[in-house]
Design an enzyme around this catalytic site. Structure first.
Site, short mmCIF file in Angstrom:
data_model
loop_
_atom_site.label_atom_id
_atom_site.label_comp_id
_atom_site.label_asym_id
_atom_site.label_seq_id
_atom_site.Cartn_x
_atom_site.Cartn_y
_atom_site.Cartn_z
N VAL A 494 54.67 -13.55 47.74
CA VAL A 494 54.16 -13.29 46.39
C VAL A 494 52.89 -12.44 46.41
O VAL A 494 52.19 -12.37 47.41
CB VAL A 494 53.89 -14.60 45.63
N GLU A 495 52.60 -11.84 45.27
CA GLU A 495 51.41 -11.00 45.06
C GLU A 495 51.27 -9.94 46.14
O GLU A 495 50.18 -9.67 46.64
CB GLU A 495 50.16 -11.88 44.96
#
Length: 825
Positions: A494-495
């Protein structure tokens, strides 16, 4: 030799061109005066050295003869910078990482920087609301039975402001610092990653942060109170089927148009989108949406502009045309799912910041994403590191094989030491980075920390699983490892996927933003006013050349002398590490300059090359965080052992990265120069020694939770209470072991050598009492510890009926699970 030493000193110190010229003139005159140079030699020297120096010092002449041609070539070969690329580069702030990149770090900046401290309100929230939330969560229930948080947990999170930590108090939020948010997320993560992700996302890249920083007053008044109270549950829709790390290629569109709504003509947006991986989407009541804005009819006021670029808008999830509600099923069972919409119409003031912010969404996203990277994911990683530090060291003492604690085996200590060293690194990196986010918006730092923190977390969990062995792989309420192990890829992905973050972002953005000249040179080259751009480029270019020569000389000199000429701002055990970091900082500065000079724009395509330079910068930053933590905490005996292990690890990784950078550099002709500057004596740091690792493990295995160091490593860690809690059971046994340790070891020794009789523990205790090896109180304490120890070693087993239907009342009753549990929302 005197002259060589003089000029080497001038280049090492980085004197100005004017001083360098003056010294050269004085040297020539002195040589002529004492007769070393005759008239002919003096004239030749004046021509060979004086003419070039005169050209370089007379700016109009230099600009006309040299710079103008170079400037013209530079303008032609420099690729155009797209709007989104420019926004990404300009987003956020340059912070301490720039000092580590530029070759001459000002250590006072680091030592004088004040780490954020928890306010009384934040500390109370951590000790009370966060503690209570953790106590409410049964992670087995969340991950296996419900695959969701129970209703009462959802209600508690909403009603107690967990979604409103970043929202200012004037809008009903808690107004916590970045560090305060980090501590809360970290503590929740030690209980449940599902709950931690649920809490962290609205406090990271989401509508709350975007509204706080960019929203209009009307938008803030409309949405923030609901977000603060928990009435509104947010999500942010960015990634799609075709779009992951390259968010600028999103196919989702918003077209400016007019529609008749309730008998009135309304200027608005027709939105069409297909998003996935959207956390909280299945339960969200409002959503932020990223899309590419088009205005074919010039309704925003500029008839010549059709494509505005990435824009962000806010809308309710029950807006007609929005399709929401189904779920993905990630490794941690937090709410995550797809969102689609086709010709969804919303008013034009749905754009975050109003129509004036049309096309400015990418910069918003990059800045908010960078802050999220600096808070949430380092918090998860640090929680895992510190949690495994305590859990695995405790288990390594309780679990015995071949007549001894498994923590005494060197093979176990190889992994255990890494857990301890990484946990210490992660805590110091998180403290420095979150404090940095409280002062600015550091973009490069947060990218490097996100990558390295989550990779360290991966290593820590793997070592913990190895040490626990079979105890870690049997799923059930007793298992405190499996959920974190299963959810690990979430943090890696993620991110910004870790592969892309390391190979493209850290150095790709850091080299331009942290360098004192490169970005300004690029701006000068893009200046439409040729003469103004030429003047600025001229000033920057020759300063850049002097900078690069100075870093080359410094890097070689410090490397050749083992950093003995470098300075250290402290006089303690860490002084030598400051010196070596200054040396590697200079080597990085020159290596980066040479790479950009010889590869140019092709450096972006040489991802392994730039990734290795990014690794050097990352470890320099993380090492400086370790040194900062050591100073802040007073350099205790525990800190010395942990910090020494950490610094030896960081410097070893820096040397390896430089070695691989030189060995694989695409332009073979410059490899010898790179090696001469970066590693003139080869590699000298081999990582922590066995003795260092043993010292660290001994400290971990004997650590008391109520000691000053123990409290520091556990202040934001949740440890359950009672024998029915997985971590409470383990730590209860560990604490009991420390109580009985002095006479328990004597009891085990006596049993091993036949000084007491019996096969079972009860028989041995009876014999020990008879032979007065133990007192009655000691025997009872050992009996109690042995019961607790055995409970720790047990694993779960289940009926087929329960595994097939864990919500069946009959199956639950047979397993001893609560029958009247509250169903998921």
């Amino acid at each position: 030799m005197v002259i060589i030493g003089l000029y080497w000193t001038l280049l090492y110190r980085g004197v100005s061109l004017a001083i360098f010229t003056g010294v050269t003139a004085a040297v020539a005159l002195a040589l002529w005066a004492i007769g070393i140079l005759g008239p002919v030699g003096f004239v030749v020297t004046a021509i060979v050295l004086g003419v070039p120096l005169a050209i370089f010092n007379i700016v109009p002449l230099r600009r006309a003869l040299l710079t103008k041609r170079l400037y013209g070539v530079f303008r032609k070969i420099l690729p155009e910078m797209g709007a989104t690329e420019k926004e990404a580069l300009e987003a956020g702030d340059v912070w301490w990482e720039a000092e580590m990149f530029r070759g001459r770090p000002d250590w006072n900046q680091l030592l004088d920087f004040k780490l954020t401290q928890l306010t009384d309100q934040e500390q109370a929230f951590l000790d009370n609301e966060t503690e209570q939330l953790c106590a409410m969560i049964d992670d087995w229930q969340v991950n296996f039975e419900l695959k969701d948080l129970p209703e009462d947990v959802w209600d508690y999170i909403r009603n107690n402001g967990f979604f409103a930590m970043l929202i200012p108090k004037e809008h009903g939020g808690l107004g916590f610092s970045a560090y305060g948010q980090s501590c809360v997320v970290a503590k929740i993560a030690t209980r449940s990653l599902t709950a931690a992700v649920t809490v962290m996302v609205p406090n990271s890249l989401g509508p709350g942060e975007l509204l706080t920083h960019y929203g209009t007053k009307e938008q803030q008044e409309k949405w923030l109170p609901g977000l603060a109270s928990g009435k509104e549950l947010p999500c942010f829709a960015l990634t799609g089927v075709e779009v992951g790390s390259d968010a600028t290629k999103m196919p989702d569109t918003g077209v400016v148009c007019k529609r008749t709504v309730d008998g009135k003509e309304v200027l608005g947006l027709s939105l069409s989108f297909n998003k996935r991986y959207i956390t909280l989407a299945p339960v969200a009541t409002m959503m932020g949406l990223a899309f590419k804005l088009k205005d074919p009819d010039g309704l925003l006021g500029d008839p010549d502009k059709i494509d505005y670029g990435i824009t962000c808008a806010l809308l309710a999830t029950d807006t007609p045309g929005v399709k929401i509600g189904r779920r993905h099923f990630p490794g941690a069972t937090f709410q995550n799912g797809p969102i689609q919409g086709d010709d969804v119409f919303v008013p034009i003031d749905s754009i975050i910041g109003g129509p004036e912010q049309a096309g400015k969404g990418w910069r918003m996203l990059v800045e908010c994403l960078s802050a999220g990277r600096g808070i949430s994911l380092p918090a998860l990683s640090t929680a895992t590191g510190k949690g495994m530090y305590g859990i695995t060291s405790a288990y390594s003492r309780i679990r015995r094989q071949f007549g001894t604690e498994i923590g005494n085996f060197e093979g176990v200590q190889e992994g255990l030491g890494v857990i301890g060293g990484y946990a210490y690194i992660l805590e110091n990196v998180r403290n420095l980075t979150a404090s940095g986010v409280d002062h600015c918006t550091p973009s490069v730092v947060t990218a490097m920390v996100k990558y390295h923190a989550t990779e360290m977390m991966r290593t820590v969990i793997n070592h913990s699983m190895d040490i626990h062995s079979g105890r870690g792989i049997i799923m059930g309420p007793r298992n405190y490892l499996a959920a974190a192990y299963q959810a690990l890829p979430v943090a890696i992905t993620v991110e910004g996927a870790n592969i892309m973050t390391r190979s493209l972002m850290v150095f790709g953005q850091g080299a331009i933003r942290c360098h004192p000249f490169v970005y300004s040179e690029m701006e000068a080259a893009h200046n439409p006013d040729f003469d103004a751009g030429l003047a600025e480029f001229d000033r920057l270019l020759y300063a850049h050349i002097g900078y690069s020569v100075n870093r080359m000389v410094r890097g070689f000199t410090l490397g050749l002398t083992g950093a003995r000429l470098a300075s250290a701002p402290v006089d303690n055990e860490m002084a030598v590490y400051y010196k070596h970091m200054e040396r590697f900082s200079a080597a990085l500065a020159f290596s980066a300059d040479l790479a950009m000079g010889t590869l140019g724009g092709a450096l972006k395509l040489k991802e392994s090359t730039s990734a290795r330079l990014g690794d050097v910068l990352s470890h320099l930053y993380m090492a400086s965080a370790t040194l900062k933590g050591f100073e802040v905490n007073g350099g205790t005996a525990e800190d010395k052992v942990h910090a020494t292990w950490a610094m030896e690890y960081h410097l070893h990784e820096i040397e390896n990265a430089l070695h691989e950078f030189v060995r694989n550099y695409p332009v073979k002709a410059v490899r010898p120069l790179l090696k001469l500057v970066a590693l003139p004596r080869g590699r000298s740091f081999n990582g922590p020694t066995d003795d260092m690792n043993t010292a660290l493990c001994d400290m971990m295995l004997g650590m008391k939770l109520d000691s000053a160091f123990g409290k520091r490593m556990t202040y934001d860690i949740y440890i359950g209470e009672g024998e029915n809690d997985p971590t409470g059971r383990l730590m209860g046994a560990y604490n009991k072991l420390q109580e009985v340790d002095s006479f328990y070891s004597e009891f085990l020794r006596a049993a091993k050598h036949g000084e007491i009789e019996g096969e079972s523990v009860e028989e041995q205790l009876a014999s020990a009492l008879d032979r007065q090896v133990l007192s009655a109180e000691q025997a009872e304490a050992i009996r109690e510890y042995d019961r607790l120890r055995y409970e720790v070693l047990l694993t779960d087993d289940f009926s087929k009926e329960y595994l097939l239907n864990p919500l069946s009342d009959e199956a639950r009753e047979a397993e001893g699970r609560p029958v009247d549990m509250r169903k998921a929302s």
